[in-house]
Design a protein around this motif. Structure first.
Motif, PDB file in Angstrom:
ATOM      1  N   PHE A 214      14.714  -1.318  -4.847  1.00  0.00           N
ATOM      2  CA  PHE A 214      14.474  -1.031  -6.510  1.00  0.00           C
ATOM      3  C   PHE A 214      15.421  -0.116  -6.886  1.00  0.00           C
ATOM      4  O   PHE A 214      15.134   1.049  -6.966  1.00  0.00           O
ATOM      5  N   PRO A 215      16.514  -0.572  -7.428  1.00  0.00           N
ATOM      6  CA  PRO A 215      17.675   0.344  -7.999  1.00  0.00           C
ATOM      7  C   PRO A 215      17.280   0.901  -9.332  1.00  0.00           C
ATOM      8  O   PRO A 215      17.964   0.992 -10.140  1.00  0.00           O
ATOM      9  N   VAL A 216      16.014   1.649  -9.409  1.00  0.00           N
ATOM     10  CA  VAL A 216      15.587   2.231 -10.829  1.00  0.00           C
ATOM     11  C   VAL A 216      15.281   3.766 -10.484  1.00  0.00           C
ATOM     12  O   VAL A 216      14.791   4.024  -9.505  1.00  0.00           O
ATOM     13  N   SER A 217      15.372   4.529 -11.569  1.00  0.00           N
ATOM     14  CA  SER A 217      15.055   5.742 -11.412  1.00  0.00           C
ATOM     15  C   SER A 217      13.581   6.325 -11.499  1.00  0.00           C
ATOM     16  O   SER A 217      12.811   5.417 -12.086  1.00  0.00           O
ATOM     17  N   LEU A 218      13.229   7.434 -11.111  1.00  0.00           N
ATOM     18  CA  LEU A 218      11.692   7.838 -11.240  1.00  0.00           C
ATOM     19  C   LEU A 218      11.190   7.703 -12.645  1.00  0.00           C
ATOM     20  O   LEU A 218      10.250   7.316 -13.150  1.00  0.00           O
ATOM     21  N   THR A 219      12.311   8.141 -13.647  1.00  0.00           N
ATOM     22  CA  THR A 219      11.866   8.168 -15.011  1.00  0.00           C
ATOM     23  C   THR A 219      11.786   6.953 -15.626  1.00  0.00           C
ATOM     24  O   THR A 219      10.711   6.635 -16.354  1.00  0.00           O
ATOM     25  N   THR A 220      12.615   5.821 -15.358  1.00  0.00           N
ATOM     26  CA  THR A 220      12.495   4.721 -15.864  1.00  0.00           C
ATOM     27  C   THR A 220      11.135   4.074 -15.347  1.00  0.00           C
ATOM     28  O   THR A 220      10.411   3.386 -15.842  1.00  0.00           O
ATOM     29  N   ALA A 221      10.799   4.052 -13.888  1.00  0.00           N
ATOM     30  CA  ALA A 221       9.737   3.525 -13.477  1.00  0.00           C
ATOM     31  C   ALA A 221       8.398   4.169 -14.076  1.00  0.00           C
ATOM     32  O   ALA A 221       7.574   3.210 -14.569  1.00  0.00           O
ATOM     33  N   LYS A 222       8.385   5.455 -14.328  1.00  0.00           N
ATOM     34  CA  LYS A 222       7.127   5.898 -14.939  1.00  0.00           C
ATOM     35  C   LYS A 222       6.958   5.497 -16.388  1.00  0.00           C
ATOM     36  O   LYS A 222       6.027   4.779 -17.001  1.00  0.00           O
ATOM     37  N   ARG A 223       8.276   5.423 -17.236  1.00  0.00           N
ATOM     38  CA  ARG A 223       7.980   4.935 -18.422  1.00  0.00           C
ATOM     39  C   ARG A 223       7.771   3.502 -18.833  1.00  0.00           C
ATOM     40  O   ARG A 223       6.942   3.008 -19.496  1.00  0.00           O
ATOM     41  N   LYS A 224       8.238   2.617 -17.701  1.00  0.00           N
ATOM     42  CA  LYS A 224       8.060   1.041 -17.643  1.00  0.00           C
ATOM     43  C   LYS A 224       6.466   0.832 -17.506  1.00  0.00           C
ATOM     44  O   LYS A 224       5.752  -0.128 -18.061  1.00  0.00           O
ATOM     45  N   LEU A 225       6.056   1.634 -16.527  1.00  0.00           N
ATOM     46  CA  LEU A 225       4.526   1.450 -15.953  1.00  0.00           C
ATOM     47  C   LEU A 225       3.589   1.842 -16.861  1.00  0.00           C
ATOM     48  O   LEU A 225       2.644   1.292 -17.087  1.00  0.00           O
ATOM     49  N   THR A 226       3.797   2.982 -17.436  1.00  0.00           N
ATOM     50  CA  THR A 226       3.083   3.505 -18.523  1.00  0.00           C
ATOM     51  C   THR A 226       3.010   2.323 -19.833  1.00  0.00           C
ATOM     52  O   THR A 226       1.840   2.167 -20.282  1.00  0.00           O
TER      53      THR A 226
ATOM     54  N   GLY B  84       0.869  -1.290   0.160  1.00  0.00           N
ATOM     55  CA  GLY B  84       0.121  -0.024   0.041  1.00  0.00           C
ATOM     56  C   GLY B  84       0.863   1.089   0.140  1.00  0.00           C
ATOM     57  O   GLY B  84       0.250   2.247   0.486  1.00  0.00           O
ATOM     58  N   MET B  85       2.147   1.233  -0.341  1.00  0.00           N
ATOM     59  CA  MET B  85       3.032   2.314  -0.101  1.00  0.00           C
ATOM     60  C   MET B  85       2.764   3.273  -1.745  1.00  0.00           C
ATOM     61  O   MET B  85       2.454   2.743  -2.656  1.00  0.00           O
ATOM     62  N   ARG B  86       3.131   4.203  -1.644  1.00  0.00           N
ATOM     63  CA  ARG B  86       3.352   5.273  -2.653  1.00  0.00           C
ATOM     64  C   ARG B  86       4.487   4.979  -3.408  1.00  0.00           C
ATOM     65  O   ARG B  86       5.547   4.478  -3.032  1.00  0.00           O
ATOM     66  N   ARG B  87       4.523   5.456  -4.824  1.00  0.00           N
ATOM     67  CA  ARG B  87       5.572   5.230  -5.704  1.00  0.00           C
ATOM     68  C   ARG B  87       6.762   5.764  -5.143  1.00  0.00           C
ATOM     69  O   ARG B  87       7.887   5.233  -5.128  1.00  0.00           O
ATOM     70  N   GLY B  88       6.835   7.004  -4.526  1.00  0.00           N
ATOM     71  CA  GLY B  88       8.131   7.844  -4.108  1.00  0.00           C
ATOM     72  C   GLY B  88       8.480   6.862  -3.066  1.00  0.00           C
ATOM     73  O   GLY B  88       9.752   6.761  -2.884  1.00  0.00           O
TER      74      GLY B  88
END
Length: 407
Positions: A322-334, A259-263
């Motif tokens: 999770f050693p990923v950047s915010l940009t990578t996470a956004k792109r992959k989730l989209t 239930g945690m937020r993305r950040g």
């Protein structure tokens, strides 16, 4: 240049003239005063000063002065003043000091200037700093930036909101308004305005809270699509730290189970995972939206994910789960939402689904609120576990009215 100091009866200002003539160029000490009017003759000219006695404590240029002290104020070049004007300035300042009034006129502060100060103040603590900065630069400053805070009226805010509604969705305008209100409220608390002109504005019509939950079938579709995306990764992606095979599925599962937020997920480090005496594992969240740390107990699946992710290749010193950047996470989730045909889904919907399922399973709402990081139940009831009370009402309605259709 005409000497403006010689207006009026010469004898009246003879003592000032005598003081001026007695000064030696290049004074090294403080100004010399006569009747509260001071002169200082430097290498480049003579400057005028006034000295006032503070019978009450006061402030000047941000510095506090105690009662009984003297305050010297530099007025500028003597050429810009007549003796009469200097006397009047001295009387005005001494009068303000005697009455305990501010010695300086209140400075006009523009919205843009205060918004910039507010953003700088909030930068270390505001999780949505980038969004708020965008609101200020793109949506607020073009209309209010040059205006003095004291000149912004309720009608100005109403017109701005109506104009924004023509271009942006209600939810977007509501978020812009929230930032606007926060800045004006800070100005009120700072004493720059008496009341915020946006204080009584009603919520933007049509900006209802998002209520998107995932069914069990949708969750299965998302996880299946995540695994397929990982399997389809080309050889280069598999060996890049930020694209290592396996993190996407585990990321979605962690969001669902915690239930945690993305950040909060992206900032979580292995050092934040602590073992507890009962053999369990907890995640200690240091960086939260509310600013207060909280503890989230890990499910068995979360424990397994933590173990699996230890095999991920990382940069030296990077101990993020999770050693990923915010940009990578956004792109992959989209890409994930599109691939599974659920483009209306966001990662935050997993948080809503998490809360609603827990309440539906009989977990006390206060316990669920604590797990999510809410200080009270209002946010939980409004945005997350909306079915908790309505399901009971539905069963009661069926029992009360179910037999009517059969008669």
């Amino acid at each position: 240049m005409k000497d403006v100091r010689r207006r009026g009866r010469p004898a009246r200002y003879a003592h000032f003239e005598a003081l001026h003539q007695s000064l030696v160029p290049g004074q090294k000490k403080r100004p010399t005063y006569v009747h509260g009017i001071g002169l200082f003759r430097g290498e480049r000219g003579t400057t005028a000063w006034v000295k006032i006695s503070l019978r009450r404590a006061n402030t000047y240029k941000g510095r506090s002065y105690s009662a009984g002290s003297a305050l010297e104020i530099k007025l500028g070049s003597l050429d810009s003043w007549s003796w009469e004007q200097l006397e009047q300035q001295h009387r005005d300042l001494q009068g303000r000091a005697d009455r305990g009034e501010p010695l300086e006129e209140a400075q006009t502060v523009t919205f843009a200037a205060h918004a910039g100060e507010w953003l700088e103040l909030k930068k270390p603590v505001l999780k949505s700093y980038g969004i708020a900065a965008g609101h200020v630069a793109k949506h607020l400053n073009p209309t209010f930036g040059a205006k003095a805070l004291t000149d912004i009226a309720v009608a100005d805010v109403d017109r701005w909101a109506a104009k924004q509604r023509k271009t942006y969705k209600p939810g977007a305008v509501q978020r812009q308004l929230t930032t606007f209100k926060a800045i004006l409220n800070h100005a009120r608390k700072s004493g720059l305005i008496e009341r915020s002109p946006a204080a009584d504005m009603e919520p933007i019509r049509g900006a209802e809270a998002r209520q998107r939950f995932l069914t069990e079938e949708e969750l299965k579709v998302v996880l299946k699509a995540a695994r397929e995306l990982e399997e389809a990764a080309d050889g280069r992606e598999k060996y890049r730290t930020n694209q290592i095979k396996g993190w996407l599925t585990d990321f979605v599962l962690w969001a669902l189970h915690s239930g945690m937020r993305r950040g909060e997920i992206l900032s979580l480090r292995y050092g934040d995972l602590r073992s507890v005496p009962n053999g369990g594992l907890v995640a200690v969240l240091q960086k939260t939206k509310g600013g207060s740390p909280r503890v989230v107990s890990c499910t068995d699946e979360m424990k397994a994910i933590a173990e699996r992710l230890k095999e991920v290749r990382r940069e030296p010193g990077d101990d993020r789960l999770f050693p990923v950047s915010l940009t990578t996470a956004k792109r992959k989730l989209t890409k994930l939402w599109r691939s599974c045909g659920l483009e209306d889904v966001r990662l935050h919907d997993f948080r809503r689904t998490h809360a609603t399922r827990l309440v539906g399973a009989g977990i006390n709402m206060r316990e669920v609120a604590g797990r999510l990081g809410h200080r009270d139940l209002s946010m939980l009831e409004k945005h997350y576990a909306v079915f908790s009370g309505d399901e009971a009402a539905s069963r009661a309605a069926q029992e009360a009215f179910g037999s009517i259709a059969k008669t």
